[in-house]
Motif scaffolding. Sequence first.
Motif, mmCIF file in Angstrom:
data_model
loop_
_atom_site.group_PDB
_atom_site.id
_atom_site.type_symbol
_atom_site.label_atom_id
_atom_site.label_comp_id
_atom_site.label_asym_id
_atom_site.label_seq_id
_atom_site.Cartn_x
_atom_site.Cartn_y
_atom_site.Cartn_z
ATOM 1 N N ILE A 27 0.856 -1.184 0.000
ATOM 2 C CA ILE A 27 0.000 0.000 0.000
ATOM 3 C C ILE A 27 0.892 1.234 0.000
ATOM 4 N N PHE A 28 0.763 2.031 -1.058
ATOM 5 C CA PHE A 28 1.476 3.301 -1.131
ATOM 6 C C PHE A 28 0.594 4.397 -0.583
ATOM 7 N N ASP A 29 1.127 5.175 0.341
ATOM 8 C CA ASP A 29 0.535 6.446 0.719
ATOM 9 C C ASP A 29 1.224 7.414 -0.221
ATOM 10 N N ALA A 30 0.493 7.917 -1.183
ATOM 11 C CA ALA A 30 1.112 8.671 -2.269
ATOM 12 C C ALA A 30 1.843 9.915 -1.792
ATOM 13 N N GLY A 31 1.730 10.245 -0.538
ATOM 14 C CA GLY A 31 2.512 11.361 -0.031
ATOM 15 C C GLY A 31 3.986 11.071 -0.101
ATOM 16 N N SER A 32 4.404 9.896 0.371
ATOM 17 C CA SER A 32 5.825 9.585 0.327
ATOM 18 C C SER A 32 6.185 8.269 0.995
ATOM 19 N N CYS A 33 5.254 7.377 1.244
ATOM 20 C CA CYS A 33 5.641 6.158 1.949
ATOM 21 C C CYS A 33 4.939 4.927 1.382
ATOM 22 N N VAL A 34 5.491 3.778 1.759
ATOM 23 C CA VAL A 34 4.933 2.498 1.346
ATOM 24 C C VAL A 34 4.855 1.593 2.577
ATOM 25 N N HIS A 35 3.800 0.799 2.617
ATOM 26 C CA HIS A 35 3.608 -0.200 3.670
ATOM 27 C C HIS A 35 3.515 -1.561 2.985
ATOM 28 N N VAL A 36 4.197 -2.550 3.538
ATOM 29 C CA VAL A 36 4.071 -3.915 3.054
ATOM 30 C C VAL A 36 3.623 -4.757 4.242
ATOM 31 N N PHE A 37 2.549 -5.514 4.036
ATOM 32 C CA PHE A 37 2.025 -6.389 5.080
ATOM 33 C C PHE A 37 2.068 -7.829 4.598
ATOM 34 N N CYS A 38 2.265 -8.752 5.527
ATOM 35 C CA CYS A 38 2.269 -10.180 5.241
ATOM 36 C C CYS A 38 1.185 -10.837 6.098
ATOM 37 N N PHE A 39 0.417 -11.737 5.485
ATOM 38 C CA PHE A 39 -0.683 -12.402 6.167
ATOM 39 C C PHE A 39 -0.547 -13.910 6.041
ATOM 40 N N ASP A 40 -1.093 -14.626 7.034
ATOM 41 C CA ASP A 40 -1.196 -16.072 6.880
ATOM 42 C C ASP A 40 -2.521 -16.406 6.210
ATOM 43 N N HIS A 41 -2.839 -17.677 6.057
ATOM 44 C CA HIS A 41 -4.061 -18.074 5.346
ATOM 45 C C HIS A 41 -5.341 -17.665 6.069
ATOM 46 N N ASN A 42 -5.245 -17.305 7.373
ATOM 47 C CA ASN A 42 -6.394 -16.797 8.134
ATOM 48 C C ASN A 42 -6.435 -15.274 8.165
ATOM 49 N N LEU A 43 -5.556 -14.635 7.404
ATOM 50 C CA LEU A 43 -5.403 -13.172 7.347
ATOM 51 C C LEU A 43 -4.910 -12.569 8.658
ATOM 52 N N ASN A 44 -4.183 -13.359 9.443
ATOM 53 C CA ASN A 44 -3.483 -12.831 10.607
ATOM 54 C C ASN A 44 -2.179 -12.210 10.127
ATOM 55 N N LEU A 45 -1.833 -11.051 10.675
ATOM 56 C CA LEU A 45 -0.577 -10.407 10.298
ATOM 57 C C LEU A 45 0.608 -11.239 10.756
ATOM 58 N N LEU A 46 1.589 -11.362 9.890
ATOM 59 C CA LEU A 46 2.837 -12.046 10.206
ATOM 60 C C LEU A 46 3.965 -11.027 10.200
ATOM 61 N N PRO A 47 4.948 -11.224 11.037
ATOM 62 C CA PRO A 47 6.065 -10.260 11.064
ATOM 63 C C PRO A 47 6.868 -10.258 9.769
ATOM 64 N N ILE A 48 7.333 -9.079 9.428
ATOM 65 C CA ILE A 48 8.326 -8.900 8.370
ATOM 66 C C ILE A 48 9.549 -8.382 9.111
ATOM 67 N N GLY A 49 10.516 -9.226 9.286
ATOM 68 C CA GLY A 49 11.641 -8.866 10.151
ATOM 69 C C GLY A 49 11.169 -8.802 11.589
ATOM 70 N N LYS A 50 11.442 -7.697 12.269
ATOM 71 C CA LYS A 50 11.049 -7.541 13.671
ATOM 72 C C LYS A 50 9.694 -6.857 13.829
ATOM 73 N N ASP A 51 9.096 -6.380 12.743
ATOM 74 C CA ASP A 51 7.863 -5.604 12.808
ATOM 75 C C ASP A 51 6.723 -6.312 12.076
ATOM 76 N N LEU A 52 5.511 -5.793 12.257
ATOM 77 C CA LEU A 52 4.353 -6.352 11.576
ATOM 78 C C LEU A 52 4.144 -5.755 10.193
ATOM 79 N N GLU A 53 5.018 -4.850 9.807
ATOM 80 C CA GLU A 53 4.948 -4.275 8.466
ATOM 81 C C GLU A 53 6.314 -3.743 8.085
#
Length: 109
Positions: A27-53
Amino acid sequence: MVFYVMPSQTPIQIHSSSDSKTSYVVIFDAGSCVHVFCFDHNLNLLPIGKDLELFLQTKPGLSSYASNPRSAALSLSDLLHKAEATIPKDLRPFTPVRVGATTGLRALG
Protein backbone atom coordinates in the motif's frame (compact mmCIF):
# COMPACT_ATOMS: atom_id res chain seq x y z
CA MET A 1 -6.62 -6.23 13.13
CA VAL A 2 -5.75 -3.93 10.24
CA PHE A 3 -8.40 -2.14 8.26
CA TYR A 4 -7.59 -0.71 4.88
CA VAL A 5 -10.03 1.93 3.67
CA MET A 6 -9.65 3.66 0.36
CA PRO A 7 -12.12 4.74 -2.29
CA SER A 8 -11.88 2.22 -5.06
CA GLN A 9 -14.03 0.53 -7.65
CA THR A 10 -12.23 -2.75 -7.03
CA PRO A 11 -11.72 -4.16 -3.52
CA ILE A 12 -8.31 -5.52 -2.64
CA GLN A 13 -8.22 -9.26 -3.02
CA ILE A 14 -5.48 -11.14 -1.27
CA HIS A 15 -4.23 -14.16 -3.19
CA SER A 16 -1.38 -16.51 -2.61
CA SER A 17 0.30 -19.05 -4.79
CA SER A 18 -1.06 -22.58 -4.44
CA ASP A 19 1.93 -23.82 -2.45
CA SER A 20 2.31 -20.80 -0.14
CA LYS A 21 0.68 -20.25 3.22
CA THR A 22 1.37 -16.51 3.17
CA SER A 23 0.16 -13.50 1.20
CA TYR A 24 1.43 -9.95 0.89
CA VAL A 25 -0.10 -6.58 0.11
CA VAL A 26 1.67 -3.32 -0.79
CA ILE A 27 0.00 0.00 0.00
CA PHE A 28 1.48 3.30 -1.13
CA ASP A 29 0.53 6.45 0.72
CA ALA A 30 1.11 8.67 -2.27
CA GLY A 31 2.51 11.36 -0.03
CA SER A 32 5.83 9.59 0.33
CA CYS A 33 5.64 6.16 1.95
CA VAL A 34 4.93 2.50 1.35
CA HIS A 35 3.61 -0.20 3.67
CA VAL A 36 4.07 -3.92 3.05
CA PHE A 37 2.03 -6.39 5.08
CA CYS A 38 2.27 -10.18 5.24
CA PHE A 39 -0.68 -12.40 6.17
CA ASP A 40 -1.20 -16.07 6.88
CA HIS A 41 -4.06 -18.07 5.35
CA ASN A 42 -6.39 -16.80 8.13
CA LEU A 43 -5.40 -13.17 7.35
CA ASN A 44 -3.48 -12.83 10.61
CA LEU A 45 -0.58 -10.41 10.30
CA LEU A 46 2.84 -12.05 10.21
CA PRO A 47 6.06 -10.26 11.06
CA ILE A 48 8.33 -8.90 8.37
CA GLY A 49 11.64 -8.87 10.15
CA LYS A 50 11.05 -7.54 13.67
CA ASP A 51 7.86 -5.60 12.81
CA LEU A 52 4.35 -6.35 11.58
CA GLU A 53 4.95 -4.27 8.47
CA LEU A 54 7.66 -2.91 6.30
CA PHE A 55 7.35 0.88 6.37
CA LEU A 56 9.54 3.09 4.20
CA GLN A 57 9.30 6.82 3.62
CA THR A 58 10.89 9.28 1.24
CA LYS A 59 10.86 13.07 1.06
CA PRO A 60 9.52 15.14 -0.55
CA GLY A 61 6.02 13.76 -1.16
CA LEU A 62 4.25 13.52 -4.50
CA SER A 63 2.51 16.86 -4.09
CA SER A 64 5.95 18.47 -4.51
CA TYR A 65 6.02 17.21 -8.10
CA ALA A 66 2.75 18.77 -9.29
CA SER A 67 4.38 20.21 -12.42
CA ASN A 68 6.67 17.24 -13.11
CA PRO A 69 4.84 13.88 -13.27
CA ARG A 70 7.95 12.02 -14.49
CA SER A 71 9.87 13.04 -11.36
CA ALA A 72 6.86 12.04 -9.27
CA ALA A 73 6.98 8.53 -10.71
CA LEU A 74 10.73 8.30 -10.20
CA SER A 75 10.37 9.40 -6.58
CA LEU A 76 8.31 6.26 -5.87
CA SER A 77 10.58 3.92 -7.84
CA ASP A 78 13.03 3.31 -4.97
CA LEU A 79 10.15 2.58 -2.58
CA LEU A 80 8.64 0.15 -5.06
CA HIS A 81 11.92 -1.72 -5.51
CA LYS A 82 12.44 -2.03 -1.75
CA ALA A 83 8.86 -3.24 -1.27
CA GLU A 84 9.30 -5.75 -4.08
CA ALA A 85 12.53 -7.07 -2.54
CA THR A 86 10.61 -7.85 0.67
CA ILE A 87 8.19 -10.16 -1.11
CA PRO A 88 9.28 -13.66 -2.15
CA LYS A 89 9.67 -13.84 -5.92
CA ASP A 90 7.00 -16.53 -6.35
CA LEU A 91 4.41 -14.38 -4.54
CA ARG A 92 5.02 -11.13 -6.43
CA PRO A 93 2.54 -11.92 -9.24
CA PHE A 94 -0.17 -12.45 -6.61
CA THR A 95 0.58 -9.33 -4.55
CA PRO A 96 -1.84 -6.42 -4.91
CA VAL A 97 -0.39 -2.90 -4.98
CA ARG A 98 -2.62 0.08 -4.16
CA VAL A 99 -1.96 3.82 -4.04
CA GLY A 100 -3.90 6.17 -1.76
CA ALA A 101 -3.82 9.94 -1.98
CA THR A 102 -2.88 12.04 1.01
CA THR A 103 -4.39 15.39 1.90
CA GLY A 104 -1.59 17.28 0.15
CA LEU A 105 -2.05 15.33 -3.07
CA ARG A 106 -5.83 15.64 -3.05
CA ALA A 107 -5.45 19.42 -2.67
CA LEU A 108 -3.66 19.76 -6.03
CA GLY A 109 -5.65 21.12 -8.95
